[in-house]
Design a protein around this motif. Structure first.
Motif, PDB file in Angstrom:
ATOM      1  N   MET A  38      -1.383  -8.671 -11.207  1.00 62.22           N
ATOM      2  CA  MET A  38      -1.919  -7.573 -10.400  1.00 62.22           C
ATOM      3  C   MET A  38      -2.302  -6.420 -11.329  1.00 62.22           C
ATOM      4  O   MET A  38      -1.590  -6.138 -12.291  1.00 62.22           O
ATOM      5  CB  MET A  38      -0.849  -7.043  -9.443  1.00 62.22           C
TER       6      MET A  38
ATOM      7  N   PHE B 274     -11.026 -11.946   3.715  1.00 56.39           N
ATOM      8  CA  PHE B 274     -10.774 -11.606   5.126  1.00 56.39           C
ATOM      9  C   PHE B 274     -11.942 -12.014   6.009  1.00 56.39           C
ATOM     10  O   PHE B 274     -13.110 -12.004   5.573  1.00 56.39           O
ATOM     11  CB  PHE B 274     -10.566 -10.098   5.276  1.00 56.39           C
TER      12      PHE B 274
ATOM     13  N   LEU C 257     -13.831  -5.447   4.593  1.00 54.75           N
ATOM     14  CA  LEU C 257     -12.752  -5.570   3.593  1.00 54.75           C
ATOM     15  C   LEU C 257     -13.190  -6.384   2.366  1.00 54.75           C
ATOM     16  O   LEU C 257     -12.808  -6.064   1.233  1.00 54.75           O
ATOM     17  CB  LEU C 257     -11.499  -6.199   4.223  1.00 54.75           C
TER      18      LEU C 257
ATOM     19  N   ARG D 233      -2.154 -15.836  -3.364  1.00 55.50           N
ATOM     20  CA  ARG D 233      -0.781 -15.379  -3.545  1.00 55.50           C
ATOM     21  C   ARG D 233       0.057 -15.662  -2.301  1.00 55.50           C
ATOM     22  O   ARG D 233      -0.472 -15.800  -1.209  1.00 55.50           O
ATOM     23  CB  ARG D 233      -0.739 -13.879  -3.820  1.00 55.50           C
TER      24      ARG D 233
ATOM     25  N   LEU E 248     -15.484  -4.176   0.280  1.00 52.42           N
ATOM     26  CA  LEU E 248     -14.662  -3.189  -0.437  1.00 52.42           C
ATOM     27  C   LEU E 248     -14.068  -3.818  -1.702  1.00 52.42           C
ATOM     28  O   LEU E 248     -14.168  -3.257  -2.798  1.00 52.42           O
ATOM     29  CB  LEU E 248     -13.550  -2.675   0.493  1.00 52.42           C
TER      30      LEU E 248
ATOM     31  N   MET F  38     -13.451   4.153   0.041  1.00 53.98           N
ATOM     32  CA  MET F  38     -12.855   4.003   1.378  1.00 53.98           C
ATOM     33  C   MET F  38     -13.848   4.522   2.419  1.00 53.98           C
ATOM     34  O   MET F  38     -14.076   3.871   3.439  1.00 53.98           O
ATOM     35  CB  MET F  38     -11.548   4.811   1.488  1.00 53.98           C
TER      36      MET F  38
ATOM     37  N   MET G 193       2.901  -6.687   3.469  1.00 51.62           N
ATOM     38  CA  MET G 193       2.066  -5.621   2.905  1.00 51.62           C
ATOM     39  C   MET G 193       0.778  -5.492   3.725  1.00 51.62           C
ATOM     40  O   MET G 193       0.330  -4.384   4.036  1.00 51.62           O
ATOM     41  CB  MET G 193       1.737  -5.937   1.443  1.00 51.62           C
TER      42      MET G 193
ATOM     43  N   TYR H 239      -6.760 -14.149   7.070  1.00 54.21           N
ATOM     44  CA  TYR H 239      -6.419 -13.687   5.717  1.00 54.21           C
ATOM     45  C   TYR H 239      -6.179 -14.894   4.810  1.00 54.21           C
ATOM     46  O   TYR H 239      -5.400 -15.773   5.149  1.00 54.21           O
ATOM     47  CB  TYR H 239      -5.159 -12.815   5.818  1.00 54.21           C
TER      48      TYR H 239
ATOM     49  N   TYR I  91     -10.351   6.534  -5.214  1.00 54.90           N
ATOM     50  CA  TYR I  91     -11.048   5.497  -4.437  1.00 54.90           C
ATOM     51  C   TYR I  91     -11.418   5.985  -3.034  1.00 54.90           C
ATOM     52  O   TYR I  91     -11.770   5.191  -2.166  1.00 54.90           O
ATOM     53  CB  TYR I  91     -10.183   4.221  -4.361  1.00 54.90           C
TER      54      TYR I  91
ATOM     55  N   MET J 213     -12.898  -3.820 -11.695  1.00 61.19           N
ATOM     56  CA  MET J 213     -11.739  -4.582 -12.185  1.00 61.19           C
ATOM     57  C   MET J 213     -12.127  -6.058 -12.215  1.00 61.19           C
ATOM     58  O   MET J 213     -11.900  -6.794 -11.253  1.00 61.19           O
ATOM     59  CB  MET J 213     -10.553  -4.375 -11.235  1.00 61.19           C
TER      60      MET J 213
ATOM     61  N   LEU K   4      -4.293   1.755   7.939  1.00 63.73           N
ATOM     62  CA  LEU K   4      -5.734   1.875   8.197  1.00 63.73           C
ATOM     63  C   LEU K   4      -5.967   2.409   9.612  1.00 63.73           C
ATOM     64  O   LEU K   4      -6.835   3.258   9.833  1.00 63.73           O
ATOM     65  CB  LEU K   4      -6.388   0.498   8.030  1.00 63.73           C
TER      66      LEU K   4
ATOM     67  N   ILE L 127      -2.897   2.948   1.429  1.00 60.51           N
ATOM     68  CA  ILE L 127      -4.088   3.548   2.048  1.00 60.51           C
ATOM     69  C   ILE L 127      -4.218   5.017   1.625  1.00 60.51           C
ATOM     70  O   ILE L 127      -5.304   5.488   1.293  1.00 60.51           O
ATOM     71  CB  ILE L 127      -4.014   3.447   3.598  1.00 60.51           C
TER      72      ILE L 127
ATOM     73  N   SER M 244      -5.441 -15.904   0.693  1.00 60.05           N
ATOM     74  CA  SER M 244      -5.101 -15.394  -0.635  1.00 60.05           C
ATOM     75  C   SER M 244      -4.509 -16.521  -1.471  1.00 60.05           C
ATOM     76  O   SER M 244      -3.929 -17.454  -0.923  1.00 60.05           O
ATOM     77  CB  SER M 244      -4.072 -14.268  -0.499  1.00 60.05           C
TER      78      SER M 244
ATOM     79  N   LEU N 186      -2.719  -0.495 -11.155  1.00 61.04           N
ATOM     80  CA  LEU N 186      -2.855   0.443 -10.031  1.00 61.04           C
ATOM     81  C   LEU N 186      -1.873   0.118  -8.899  1.00 61.04           C
ATOM     82  O   LEU N 186      -1.300   1.030  -8.289  1.00 61.04           O
ATOM     83  CB  LEU N 186      -4.302   0.380  -9.508  1.00 61.04           C
TER      84      LEU N 186
END
Ligand code: HEM
Length: 180
Positions: free
Chosen positions: A1, A119, A100, A137, A103, A86, A143, A133, A82, A111, A151, A74, A135, A4
């Motif tokens: 990760m 999403f 999303l 991971r 974004l 947003m 989270m 969703y 950022y 990065m 949001l 957020i 991922s 940030l």
């Protein structure tokens, strides 16, 4: 990760519990630097470990910490440069949810090693929507829950979030039902 993310965890801990607790957490996780560089990548295992240590030090369930972290993210990202990104992501809650991926694509430009989640909204109704969703991971559903609640708050909405489909139970992906 990217750093940030870990830095936002540090921010959540130090603002809520003080610098001392953060040092304790770093010690428990054998992380000697005590700080992070935003644009550098760190192993995911460090992020998991920091959350686990924060749970041990605070006595708060790791699931709850991840949820609080999502909400904090957020506000944190909006404050850490950022905000404009947003703002560009939507002027309504639904529009934002639909953007999303866009974004994270924009973030990916800054990065290059980002491993962003994916999403997809579906089944939009007047007071609910579902969010698929995906991922690479594991373990970030709490989270995500916090992120969606945070949001909602950004748009002055009180939203309820629950998972209705589970990848680890054979579903194609994880799906969140969001109601307001
Ligand atoms: C300006 C705002 C945002 C920024 C700068 C941002 C950036 C990031 C970054 C850097 C990561 C770590 C991934 C990596 O290092 O490989 C991440 C992960 C993630 N982001 Fe975003 N993000 C933002 C907003 C959001 C929002 C609003 C949501 C959802 C409502 C979201 C959902 C997630 C999730 C669930 C992860 C966890 C990693 C995963 O699932 O694989 N993010 N994001």
């Amino acid at each position: 990760m990217y750093g940030l993310v870990n830095k936002a965890i540090k921010d959540l801990v130090t603002k809520g519990y003080g610098e001392e607790k953060w040092l304790e957490i770093c010690q428990l996780s054998n992380f000697e630097d005590e700080d992070f560089i935003d644009m550098e990548t760190y192993p995911d295992s460090l992020t998991y470990s920091l959350v686990g240590s924060a749970s041990k030090v605070s006595g708060i369930d790791a699931t709850k910490i991840l949820e609080l972290f999502g909400e904090h993210w957020i506000l944190y990202t909006a404050d850490e440069g950022y905000g404009e990104m947003m703002n560009l992501s939507g002027s309504t809650f639904i529009e934002f949810l639909n953007n999303l991926n866009l974004l994270h694509e924009r973030i990916n430009n800054l990065m290059p090693d980002l491993k962003a989640p994916d999403f997809q909204t579906r089944n939009e109704k007047s007071n609910s929507i579902e969010l698929e969703y995906r991922s690479d991971r594991e373990g970030f559903i709490p989270m995500l829950k916090g992120l969606i609640i945070g949001l909602g708050k950004r748009f002055e909405m009180e939203v309820q979030v629950k998972q209705i489909e589970f990848k680890n139970q054979g579903a194609q992906c994880d799906v969140m039902l969001i109601e307001w």
